[in-house]
Design a protein around this motif. Structure first.
Motif, short mmCIF file in Angstrom:
data_model
loop_
_atom_site.label_atom_id
_atom_site.label_comp_id
_atom_site.label_asym_id
_atom_site.label_seq_id
_atom_site.Cartn_x
_atom_site.Cartn_y
_atom_site.Cartn_z
N ASP A 31 0.81 -1.23 0.00
CA ASP A 31 0.00 0.00 0.00
C ASP A 31 0.84 1.28 0.00
O ASP A 31 0.33 2.35 0.36
CB ASP A 31 -0.97 0.02 1.19
N ARG A 32 2.11 1.19 -0.42
CA ARG A 32 2.93 2.40 -0.47
C ARG A 32 2.39 3.41 -1.47
O ARG A 32 2.63 4.62 -1.34
CB ARG A 32 4.38 2.05 -0.85
N HIS A 33 1.69 2.91 -2.48
CA HIS A 33 1.18 3.82 -3.52
C HIS A 33 -0.32 3.63 -3.70
O HIS A 33 -0.83 3.68 -4.83
CB HIS A 33 1.94 3.59 -4.83
N ALA A 34 -1.01 3.41 -2.58
CA ALA A 34 -2.46 3.27 -2.64
C ALA A 34 -3.07 4.52 -3.27
O ALA A 34 -2.67 5.65 -2.96
CB ALA A 34 -3.02 3.07 -1.23
N GLY A 35 -4.01 4.30 -4.18
CA GLY A 35 -4.64 5.42 -4.88
C GLY A 35 -4.03 5.70 -6.23
O GLY A 35 -4.61 6.44 -7.03
N LYS A 51 -0.19 -4.32 -7.69
CA LYS A 51 -1.21 -4.57 -6.67
C LYS A 51 -0.59 -4.79 -5.30
O LYS A 51 -1.18 -4.42 -4.28
CB LYS A 51 -2.08 -5.75 -7.10
N ARG A 52 0.60 -5.37 -5.27
CA ARG A 52 1.28 -5.56 -3.99
C ARG A 52 1.76 -4.24 -3.39
O ARG A 52 2.04 -4.16 -2.20
CB ARG A 52 2.46 -6.52 -4.16
N LEU A 53 1.86 -3.20 -4.24
CA LEU A 53 2.20 -1.86 -3.77
C LEU A 53 0.96 -1.02 -3.48
O LEU A 53 1.07 0.16 -3.14
CB LEU A 53 3.06 -1.14 -4.81
N GLY A 54 -0.22 -1.62 -3.65
CA GLY A 54 -1.46 -0.88 -3.44
C GLY A 54 -1.93 -0.12 -4.66
O GLY A 54 -2.86 0.69 -4.58
#
Length: 313
Positions: free
Chosen positions: A36-40, A63-66
């Motif tokens: 989720d480091r780059h969620a959004g 997806k693993r980074l959000g």
């Protein structure tokens, strides 16, 4: 690594490569720390050619980074089939995404795309040109097994049309690596690639036979003969099936030799090699996840920093 796009391996310095590979190692060691480091954020997958590993590993890495992903889908069901130009296509898609991953049959397509958008572009293969993200995961695999200095690498198969070969050969010039190129005369490295390698001071050692050079190698990088790249099908049939290896071929190889392949393979590596200690190609494919996570994390981090600088002005 301070880059807006990743278009070619020639743009990467040793420091750039090591920064991404260090981050990839950190991702592999603690993937939860990068969730989720780059969620959004949104990543657009624009594949004008078939792909399994590259498309799916970028999708999974994102997806693993959000990061959410959107997929252009099959070319025949897109506006490309109506005659839309590549520059128009990417200019539209940049309005939907924070970064683009592009695969295209035309050499230079990724450069054209990068010139027409303001979001990061990753070249996922442009015809017989370059495939730099594949090179990063190749280098990660080599580094984890051998290190990247005091190294001897043999690259065998389709050296003329193999974009993974062109990228890897260029990137290895940043390290203390001896390179041997093994191919039929008709599939030797293109003159432009040989020239670029000579310009870096690298020695281009070309062979038509694997047997003489195999005992010297730390890594044997095998590529398939790519039917889809041949302008002349008769030329393809003349060389198809050459330069195959099996477990018997490797009987005299060094014990720690790594056999690599960007995949897909056809018949250039026999299945009995899979059961040897030399086989690294499935490990290599799986390394696409941490490496592409590290690459996307870096490019988006750079883009966010650049955007912040613009706001401050």
């Amino acid at each position: 690594m301070r880059q807006d796009h990743l278009i070619t391996a020639t743009q990467l310095s040793r420091d750039d490569i090591e920064a991404v590979l260090d981050r990839a190692r950190a991702v592999a060691d603690d993937p939860a720390a990068y969730a989720d480091r780059h969620a959004g954020s949104v990543l657009a997958l624009c594949f004008f050619e078939p792909s399994t590993r590259t498309r799916m590993s970028f999708d999974s890495a994102a997806k693993r980074l959000g990061i959410d992903t959107i997929d252009m889908g099959d070319v025949d069901s897109s506006s490309v089939s109506k005659g839309e130009s590549l520059s128009d296509t990417v200019r539209v898609i940049e309005g939907y995404a924070d970064a683009l991953v592009l695969r295209h049959p035309s050499e230079g397509a990724a450069t054209l795309a990068a010139e027409n958008v303001s979001v990061p572009v990753v070249n996922a293969g442009d015809g017989a040109g370059q495939h730099p993200s594949q090179t990063l995961l190749d280098l990660h695999t080599i580094r984890e097994n051998h290190g990247l200095d005091d190294l001897t690498v043999g690259i065998m198969g389709d050296l003329k049309y193999g974009r993974t070969v062109h990228s890897l050969a260029s990137a290895l010039t940043n390290f203390d690596a001896n390179q041997h190129f093994i191919s039929p005369e008709s599939l030797r490295l293109p003159r432009s690639v040989r020239f670029d390698l000579h310009e870096t001071g690298a020695q281009v050692r070309e062979h038509t036979d694997l047997e003489g050079v195999l005992p010297k190698l730390d890594v044997l990088y095998v590529t398939r003969i790519q039917k889809e790249r041949f302008p002349d099908e008769n030329e393809y049939h003349r060389v198809a099936g050459e330069y195959q290896i099996d477990a018997d071929t490797l009987a005299d190889a060094p014990d720690d030799l790594s056999v690599m392949h960007p995949l897909p393979r056809v018949d250039e590596i026999a299945p009995d090699v899979d059961d040897t200690d030399h086989a690294r190609y499935f490990e290599q494919a799986h390394n696409g996840i941490p490496v592409r996570m590290a690459l996307l994390d870096t490019l988006l981090e750079n883009a966010e920093a650049a955007e912040g600088m613009e706001v401050d002005r």
